[in-house]
Design a protein around this motif. Structure first.
Motif, PDB file in Angstrom:
ATOM      1  N   THR A  43       0.904  -0.880  -0.413  1.00  0.00           N
ATOM      2  CA  THR A  43      -0.256   0.422  -0.008  1.00  0.00           C
ATOM      3  C   THR A  43       0.764   0.980  -0.176  1.00  0.00           C
ATOM      4  O   THR A  43       1.856   0.931   0.275  1.00  0.00           O
ATOM      5  CB  THR A  43      -1.175  -0.166   1.518  1.00  0.00           C
ATOM      6  OG1 THR A  43      -0.051   0.156   2.193  1.00  0.00           O
ATOM      7  CG2 THR A  43      -1.796  -1.192   1.527  1.00  0.00           C
ATOM      8  N   THR A  44       1.059   2.206  -1.293  1.00  0.00           N
ATOM      9  CA  THR A  44       1.219   3.352  -1.045  1.00  0.00           C
ATOM     10  C   THR A  44       0.224   4.276  -0.781  1.00  0.00           C
ATOM     11  O   THR A  44      -1.028   4.191  -1.366  1.00  0.00           O
ATOM     12  CB  THR A  44       1.844   3.849  -2.399  1.00  0.00           C
ATOM     13  OG1 THR A  44       1.428   3.423  -3.523  1.00  0.00           O
ATOM     14  CG2 THR A  44       2.854   2.510  -2.110  1.00  0.00           C
ATOM     15  N   ARG A  45       0.470   5.706  -0.521  1.00  0.00           N
ATOM     16  CA  ARG A  45      -0.505   6.974  -0.764  1.00  0.00           C
ATOM     17  C   ARG A  45      -0.473   6.788  -3.053  1.00  0.00           C
ATOM     18  O   ARG A  45      -1.559   7.832  -3.286  1.00  0.00           O
ATOM     19  CB  ARG A  45      -0.062   7.685  -0.654  1.00  0.00           C
ATOM     20  CG  ARG A  45      -0.797   8.775   1.022  1.00  0.00           C
ATOM     21  CD  ARG A  45      -0.269   9.572   1.812  1.00  0.00           C
ATOM     22  NE  ARG A  45       1.010  10.022   2.102  1.00  0.00           N
ATOM     23  CZ  ARG A  45       1.341  10.886   2.707  1.00  0.00           C
ATOM     24  NH1 ARG A  45       0.580  11.560   2.966  1.00  0.00           N
ATOM     25  NH2 ARG A  45       2.778  11.140   2.411  1.00  0.00           N
ATOM     26  N   SER A  46       0.366   7.115  -3.351  1.00  0.00           N
ATOM     27  CA  SER A  46       0.730   7.496  -4.553  1.00  0.00           C
ATOM     28  C   SER A  46       0.643   6.652  -5.726  1.00  0.00           C
ATOM     29  O   SER A  46       1.143   6.581  -6.754  1.00  0.00           O
ATOM     30  CB  SER A  46       1.490   8.835  -4.906  1.00  0.00           C
ATOM     31  OG  SER A  46       2.868   8.099  -4.437  1.00  0.00           O
ATOM     32  N   GLY A  47       1.050   5.055  -5.002  1.00  0.00           N
ATOM     33  CA  GLY A  47       1.228   4.028  -6.282  1.00  0.00           C
ATOM     34  C   GLY A  47       2.422   4.110  -6.177  1.00  0.00           C
ATOM     35  O   GLY A  47       3.668   4.550  -5.984  1.00  0.00           O
ATOM     36  N   ASP A  55      -0.715  -3.938  -5.878  1.00  0.00           N
ATOM     37  CA  ASP A  55      -0.779  -2.182  -5.859  1.00  0.00           C
ATOM     38  C   ASP A  55      -1.841  -1.400  -5.407  1.00  0.00           C
ATOM     39  O   ASP A  55      -2.816  -1.781  -6.405  1.00  0.00           O
ATOM     40  CB  ASP A  55      -0.121  -1.661  -6.637  1.00  0.00           C
ATOM     41  CG  ASP A  55       0.565   0.016  -7.154  1.00  0.00           C
ATOM     42  OD1 ASP A  55       0.030   0.747  -5.869  1.00  0.00           O
ATOM     43  OD2 ASP A  55       0.847   0.481  -7.562  1.00  0.00           O
ATOM     44  N   THR A  57      -3.528   1.653  -3.648  1.00  0.00           N
ATOM     45  CA  THR A  57      -3.767   2.963  -2.883  1.00  0.00           C
ATOM     46  C   THR A  57      -4.177   2.641  -1.144  1.00  0.00           C
ATOM     47  O   THR A  57      -5.431   2.187  -1.398  1.00  0.00           O
ATOM     48  CB  THR A  57      -4.363   3.725  -3.531  1.00  0.00           C
ATOM     49  OG1 THR A  57      -4.207   3.975  -5.272  1.00  0.00           O
ATOM     50  CG2 THR A  57      -4.029   5.292  -3.097  1.00  0.00           C
TER      51      THR A  57
END
Length: 245
Positions: A43-47, A55, A57
């Motif tokens: 998980t990320t805020r921007s991919g 992937d 978000t």
């Protein structure tokens, strides 16, 4: 007479979630789990998940986004068996200059975000009667650092949370541990001047920065069979800087 068809093979590896896994330490951790055959979600805020990882978000400061991310991972891969709570931010400044937002944003991301992740992951782990929770803290959380009261407090809080969860969840074969890196060679340290880098290395008994893969190795060990009897521990990967504090 037709042969009885073979049952479908069970999916290989475990389901692993690494937050903040698009760069630096988090990316190295995700890549290490992918390399050993686990089914990895990042998980990320921007991919920007590494190759071979799902992937997703997610902003860990948003409880709804955390729940939605888990729903996606569970639908695509299955229940999370290993949680690596790595996502974190800094907002460094001296105490008298530190704003309410400087404090609250770091605490909400680093500490409260990890609480949200652990709470949601534990639901599936309790049903499985097994699981590994690994918080990525920092040597700063154990030693302190000028200008980082917010960051140090958030990272120290992870130790208390992990040890509480170790006592709370141990009877269900769920472990909770902490990895506390020291200075690591990432894009965050690349911006330092040569003088700053030299001064930092002088504090470290091993005289160098860690490679992100060295932090990942500690994490994959804690998640593996060899660490089944390790819980409530803080594993320093700091070149001796903290001397086990």
């Amino acid at each position: 007479m037709s042969e009885t068809p073979e049952p479908p093979a069970a999916p290989a590896g475990r389901v692993v979630l690494v937050t903040g896994g698009n760069r630096g330490i988090g990316r190295a951790i995700a890549e290490a789990f992918v390399a050993q055959g686990d089914r990895v979600a990042v998980t990320t805020r921007s991919g920007g998940a590494p190759e071979g990882a799902l992937d997703v978000t997610c902003d860990v400061t948003d409880p709804g986004a955390v729940d939605a991310a888990f729903a996606t991972i569970e639908a695509e891969l299955g229940p999370v068996e290993v949680l690596v709570a790595n996502a974190g931010i800094t907002a460094d400044t001296l105490l008298l200059r530190m704003s309410e937002d400087d404090w609250s944003s770091v605490i909400d991301t680093n500490l409260t975000g990890s609480f949200r992740l652990a709470k949601r992951a534990t639901k599936g782990m309790l049903r499985l009667r097994r699981g590994r929770i690994i918080f990525i803290s920092s040597v700063v959380g154990l030693l302190g650092s000028p200008g980082q009261a917010n960051y140090a407090a958030s990272k120290a809080g992870l130790v208390g949370m992990a040890r509480s969860l170790a006592r709370e969840l141990g009877s269900r074969s769920i472990t909770a541990n902490v990895v506390a890196p020291g200075f690591v060679a990432t894009d965050m340290t690349d911006v330092l001047s040569d003088d700053q880098k030299t001064a930092i290395r002088a504090q470290v008994p091993l005289g160098r920065y860690a490679d992100p893969a060295e932090v990942a190795a500690a994490v994959t060990w804690l998640a593996g069979d060899g660490a089944a009897y390790v819980t409530g521990a803080v594993i320093p990967v700091d070149g001796g800087l903290g001397m086990g504090h």
